[in-house]
Design a protein around this motif. Structure first.
Motif, PDB file in Angstrom:
ATOM      1  N   ARG A 258       0.825  -1.464  -0.461  1.00  0.00           N
ATOM      2  CA  ARG A 258      -0.375  -0.304   0.079  1.00  0.00           C
ATOM      3  C   ARG A 258       0.816   1.481  -0.053  1.00  0.00           C
ATOM      4  NH1 ARG A 258      -2.512  -3.207   3.858  1.00  0.00           N
ATOM      5  NH2 ARG A 258      -4.367  -4.297   2.698  1.00  0.00           N
ATOM      6  N   TYR A 259       1.621   1.116   0.221  1.00  0.00           N
ATOM      7  CA  TYR A 259       2.847   2.195   0.533  1.00  0.00           C
ATOM      8  C   TYR A 259       3.474   2.632  -0.078  1.00  0.00           C
ATOM      9  CZ  TYR A 259       6.941   5.325   1.730  1.00  0.00           C
ATOM     10  OH  TYR A 259       7.741   5.964   1.646  1.00  0.00           O
ATOM     11  N   SER A 260       3.715   1.546  -1.107  1.00  0.00           N
ATOM     12  CA  SER A 260       5.058   1.749  -2.232  1.00  0.00           C
ATOM     13  C   SER A 260       3.803   1.903  -3.431  1.00  0.00           C
ATOM     14  CB  SER A 260       5.073   0.618  -2.600  1.00  0.00           C
ATOM     15  OG  SER A 260       6.128  -0.153  -1.882  1.00  0.00           O
ATOM     16  N   ALA A 261       2.479   1.420  -3.225  1.00  0.00           N
ATOM     17  CA  ALA A 261       1.184   2.052  -4.467  1.00  0.00           C
ATOM     18  C   ALA A 261       1.871   3.429  -4.485  1.00  0.00           C
ATOM     19  CB  ALA A 261       0.197   1.286  -3.726  1.00  0.00           C
ATOM     20  N   ALA A 262       1.029   4.546  -3.255  1.00  0.00           N
ATOM     21  CA  ALA A 262       1.496   5.587  -3.639  1.00  0.00           C
ATOM     22  C   ALA A 262       2.287   6.084  -3.495  1.00  0.00           C
ATOM     23  CB  ALA A 262       1.119   6.079  -1.753  1.00  0.00           C
ATOM     24  N   GLN A 263       3.689   5.629  -3.761  1.00  0.00           N
ATOM     25  CA  GLN A 263       4.993   6.515  -3.672  1.00  0.00           C
ATOM     26  C   GLN A 263       5.512   6.087  -4.796  1.00  0.00           C
ATOM     27  OE1 GLN A 263       6.143   8.690  -2.352  1.00  0.00           O
ATOM     28  NE2 GLN A 263       7.652   8.252  -0.980  1.00  0.00           N
ATOM     29  N   GLY A 321      -7.935  10.589  -3.165  1.00  0.00           N
ATOM     30  CA  GLY A 321      -9.019   9.415  -3.018  1.00  0.00           C
ATOM     31  C   GLY A 321      -9.686   9.315  -4.339  1.00  0.00           C
ATOM     32  N   PHE A 322      -9.646   9.510  -5.226  1.00  0.00           N
ATOM     33  CA  PHE A 322     -10.339   9.840  -6.499  1.00  0.00           C
ATOM     34  C   PHE A 322      -9.547   8.490  -6.836  1.00  0.00           C
ATOM     35  CE2 PHE A 322     -10.592  10.133 -11.140  1.00  0.00           C
ATOM     36  CZ  PHE A 322     -11.229   9.306 -11.774  1.00  0.00           C
ATOM     37  N   ILE A 323      -8.004   8.682  -7.099  1.00  0.00           N
ATOM     38  CA  ILE A 323      -6.810   8.061  -7.998  1.00  0.00           C
ATOM     39  C   ILE A 323      -6.942   6.577  -7.353  1.00  0.00           C
ATOM     40  CG2 ILE A 323      -4.290   7.766  -8.830  1.00  0.00           C
ATOM     41  CD1 ILE A 323      -4.480  11.331  -8.812  1.00  0.00           C
ATOM     42  N   ILE A 324      -6.303   6.806  -6.116  1.00  0.00           N
ATOM     43  CA  ILE A 324      -6.175   5.091  -5.781  1.00  0.00           C
ATOM     44  C   ILE A 324      -7.087   4.543  -5.649  1.00  0.00           C
ATOM     45  CG2 ILE A 324      -5.276   4.490  -3.865  1.00  0.00           C
ATOM     46  CD1 ILE A 324      -3.173   6.287  -4.282  1.00  0.00           C
ATOM     47  N   ARG A 325      -8.538   4.643  -5.386  1.00  0.00           N
ATOM     48  CA  ARG A 325      -9.306   4.005  -5.425  1.00  0.00           C
ATOM     49  C   ARG A 325     -10.140   3.642  -7.140  1.00  0.00           C
ATOM     50  NH1 ARG A 325     -12.372   8.418  -2.107  1.00  0.00           N
ATOM     51  NH2 ARG A 325     -11.861   7.781   0.709  1.00  0.00           N
ATOM     52  N   ARG A 326      -9.894   4.324  -7.399  1.00  0.00           N
ATOM     53  CA  ARG A 326      -9.598   4.286  -9.200  1.00  0.00           C
ATOM     54  C   ARG A 326      -8.772   2.884 -10.069  1.00  0.00           C
ATOM     55  NH1 ARG A 326     -15.293   4.697 -10.868  1.00  0.00           N
ATOM     56  NH2 ARG A 326     -16.426   6.939 -10.271  1.00  0.00           N
ATOM     57  N   VAL A 327      -7.716   3.329  -9.230  1.00  0.00           N
ATOM     58  CA  VAL A 327      -6.197   2.275  -9.608  1.00  0.00           C
ATOM     59  C   VAL A 327      -6.090   1.357  -9.119  1.00  0.00           C
ATOM     60  CG1 VAL A 327      -4.117   2.964  -9.878  1.00  0.00           C
ATOM     61  CG2 VAL A 327      -5.604   4.633 -11.084  1.00  0.00           C
ATOM     62  N   GLU A 337      -4.192   8.423   2.711  1.00  0.00           N
ATOM     63  CA  GLU A 337      -3.656   9.060   2.723  1.00  0.00           C
ATOM     64  C   GLU A 337      -1.778   9.283   3.039  1.00  0.00           C
ATOM     65  OE1 GLU A 337      -4.754  12.131   4.983  1.00  0.00           O
ATOM     66  OE2 GLU A 337      -6.860  11.803   3.867  1.00  0.00           O
ATOM     67  N   ILE A 338      -1.404   8.194   2.558  1.00  0.00           N
ATOM     68  CA  ILE A 338      -0.197   8.187   2.168  1.00  0.00           C
ATOM     69  C   ILE A 338       0.485   9.420   0.849  1.00  0.00           C
ATOM     70  CG2 ILE A 338       2.259   6.546   1.599  1.00  0.00           C
ATOM     71  CD1 ILE A 338       0.581   4.455   3.700  1.00  0.00           C
ATOM     72  N   PHE A 339      -1.129   8.653  -0.065  1.00  0.00           N
ATOM     73  CA  PHE A 339       0.298   9.252  -1.431  1.00  0.00           C
ATOM     74  C   PHE A 339      -0.241  11.308  -1.162  1.00  0.00           C
ATOM     75  CE2 PHE A 339      -2.052  10.558  -5.537  1.00  0.00           C
ATOM     76  CZ  PHE A 339      -0.574  10.549  -6.146  1.00  0.00           C
ATOM     77  N   ARG A 340      -1.169  11.541   0.217  1.00  0.00           N
ATOM     78  CA  ARG A 340      -2.233  12.834   0.242  1.00  0.00           C
ATOM     79  C   ARG A 340      -0.223  13.636   0.138  1.00  0.00           C
ATOM     80  NH1 ARG A 340      -7.265  14.322   2.875  1.00  0.00           N
ATOM     81  NH2 ARG A 340      -6.565  16.156   2.250  1.00  0.00           N
ATOM     82  N   TRP A 341       0.218  12.631   1.540  1.00  0.00           N
ATOM     83  CA  TRP A 341       0.837  13.281   2.311  1.00  0.00           C
ATOM     84  C   TRP A 341       2.476  13.398   1.225  1.00  0.00           C
ATOM     85  CZ3 TRP A 341       1.296  16.708   6.382  1.00  0.00           C
ATOM     86  CH2 TRP A 341       0.571  16.573   6.990  1.00  0.00           C
ATOM     87  N   ALA A 342       2.444  12.320   0.416  1.00  0.00           N
ATOM     88  CA  ALA A 342       3.568  12.458  -0.488  1.00  0.00           C
ATOM     89  C   ALA A 342       4.152  13.612  -1.674  1.00  0.00           C
ATOM     90  CB  ALA A 342       3.858  10.533  -0.593  1.00  0.00           C
TER      91      ALA A 342
END
Length: 420
Positions: A258-263, A321-327, A337-342
């Motif tokens: 999950r972390y790596s997906a955002a990063q 939120g839209f990007i992570i849920r859709r992808v 939330e990780i993506f929002r901060w990253a």
């Protein structure tokens, strides 16, 4: 203020065209990365996707081994040498890089055979590691030649095309329910294809001949002159991937996925700053001799990059939120939330990339090494304290601290070198 006269300047025109192509290539790569990440995340699930991302992290830690005689040495050498010596410069650089890359690949495969890695991670890494044999020796050398002319269109167009084809092949493998370990070989195929196309393009521009020659003195010069830069770049990539290397021992592979997906999405965006710096460097930094003009260029480029990265981070934050849920789907809800901060890490990363151009222009190799050693040490210390308390968010704090440390070194050096 830009004027018609400035647009008539061929350096400005080439740089502007290069930036347009750079933007198109980045948009393509970001789109393809989102599509591929989504397909693999949904197909693999969080745990296997975490192993896939960890294999990619290991590759990106190992790859700098092949960066001996990097662009910071090669591009200025091409710019400053007579055109008749181009074949000797490129040939010597290629011979050095292919030798080091072959050794790096064999050592990686040996480590996999000796079970240094988790079995599935090692199986994935086996194919991914083949990219080292093509990226720097072939793609890197020819791309340095293109950068020296501020004309990256052939490389960018090839990269866009192969990225789209790779996405299609990933889709076919997913539909065929292929084993996870097989996907790494698509990345190897992509790097080989880009290298082959660029090699053919170079030969077409030079009468159908390669014309590369090895000069022993230049070979030795590249090997020795680039050593400190090389070590600096190794420290830089260790810093960039230190978060995942340390998180792997602190959280599960599912949470790491999950972390790596955002990063992964965030790093595609940050790469824009690095590529922007590379494409504008010859025209606006490397060829500028006057201190006053160089100082003005640096302030303008820094401001432009900061505004670009802030605007992009703001948009990505809103759409997280839209990007992570859709992808990635419901199993990756924790990545939002990780993506929002990253994404906000792109601001110090972009500013650091622009400031680094002055370090490269003056070949301040010990400054580069000291900077990334400091960033690596700061990030490591912060991660030791923050990860046990904050988990994945602690790794983001470590990255932020490291970027700020690196940018501070750049600022100090610029003030010292470009003072009135």
């Amino acid at each position: 203020m830009l004027t018609v006269k400035r647009f008539a300047n061929p350096d400005v025109t080439r740089a502007f065209t290069n930036i347009v192509w750079l933007g198109l290539e980045r948009l393509t790569q970001i789109g393809v990365a989102i599509v591929i990440s989504g397909m693999l995340a949904r197909y693999f699930g969080p745990e296997t996707f975490g192993k896939w991302q960890y294999a990619n992290t290991l590759l990106l830690v190992l790859s700098p081994i092949t960066w001996v005689c990097g662009a910071e040495i090669l591009v200025p050498t091409i710019v400053n040498r007579p055109p008749g010596q181009l074949g000797t410069v490129l040939g010597s650089a290629f011979a050095l890089r292919i030798s080091v890359s072959a050794v790096a690949l064999l050592l990686t495969w040996l480590g996999i055979a000796l079970h240094f890695f988790e079995p599935l991670v090692g199986a994935m890494l086996a194919g991914l590691a083949v990219t080292m044999l093509f990226r720097e020796p072939f793609v890197g050398v020819i791309n340095a030649w293109l950068q020296s002319m501020t004309y990256s269109k052939p490389q960018l167009l090839t990269s866009m095309s192969t990225a789209v084809i790779k996405a299609a092949l990933v889709y076919l493998l997913v539909r065929a329910t292929a084993a996870p370990a097989r996907f790494g070989w698509l990345w190897a195929l992509e790097s080989a294809a880009i290298g082959a196309v660029l090699l053919l393009y170079f030969m077409r521009r030079h009468g159908g001949k390669l014309g590369w020659h090895v000069e022993r003195s230049l070979f030795r010069h590249f090997a020795s002159a680039g050593t400190v830069f090389w070590l600096g770049l190794i420290c830089m990539y260790l810093f960039l991937k230190l978060d995942r290397l340390m998180l792997e021992r602190a959280i599960s592979f599912a949470d790491l996925g999950r972390y790596s997906a955002a990063q992964q999405l965030n790093e595609n965006w940050i790469t824009l700053a690095l590529m922007l710096a590379q494409t504008i460097a010859p025209a606006f930094v490397y060829r500028v001799q006057g201190i006053a003009q160089l100082r003005r260029n640096m302030w303008r480029l820094t401001a432009l990059t900061a505004v670009l990265m802030v605007c992009g981070a703001f948009v990505l934050d809103l759409l997280a939120g839209f990007i992570i849920r859709r992808v990635f789907g419901p199993d990756f809800e924790g990545a939002i939330e990780i993506f929002r901060w990253a994404v906000w890490l792109s601001v110090p990363a972009g500013v650091e990339a622009i400031g680094n151009l002055v370090v490269l222009k003056y070949q301040a190799k010990f400054v580069l090494l000291a900077k990334w050693l400091l960033a690596l040490a700061v990030a490591f210390a912060v991660n030791l304290l923050a990860i046990p308390r904050l988990g994945a968010y602690g790794a983001l704090v470590g990255l932020a601290a490291g970027y700020l440390a690196a940018a501070s070194v750049n600022l100090y050096y610029i003030r010292f070198k470009l003072r009135p």
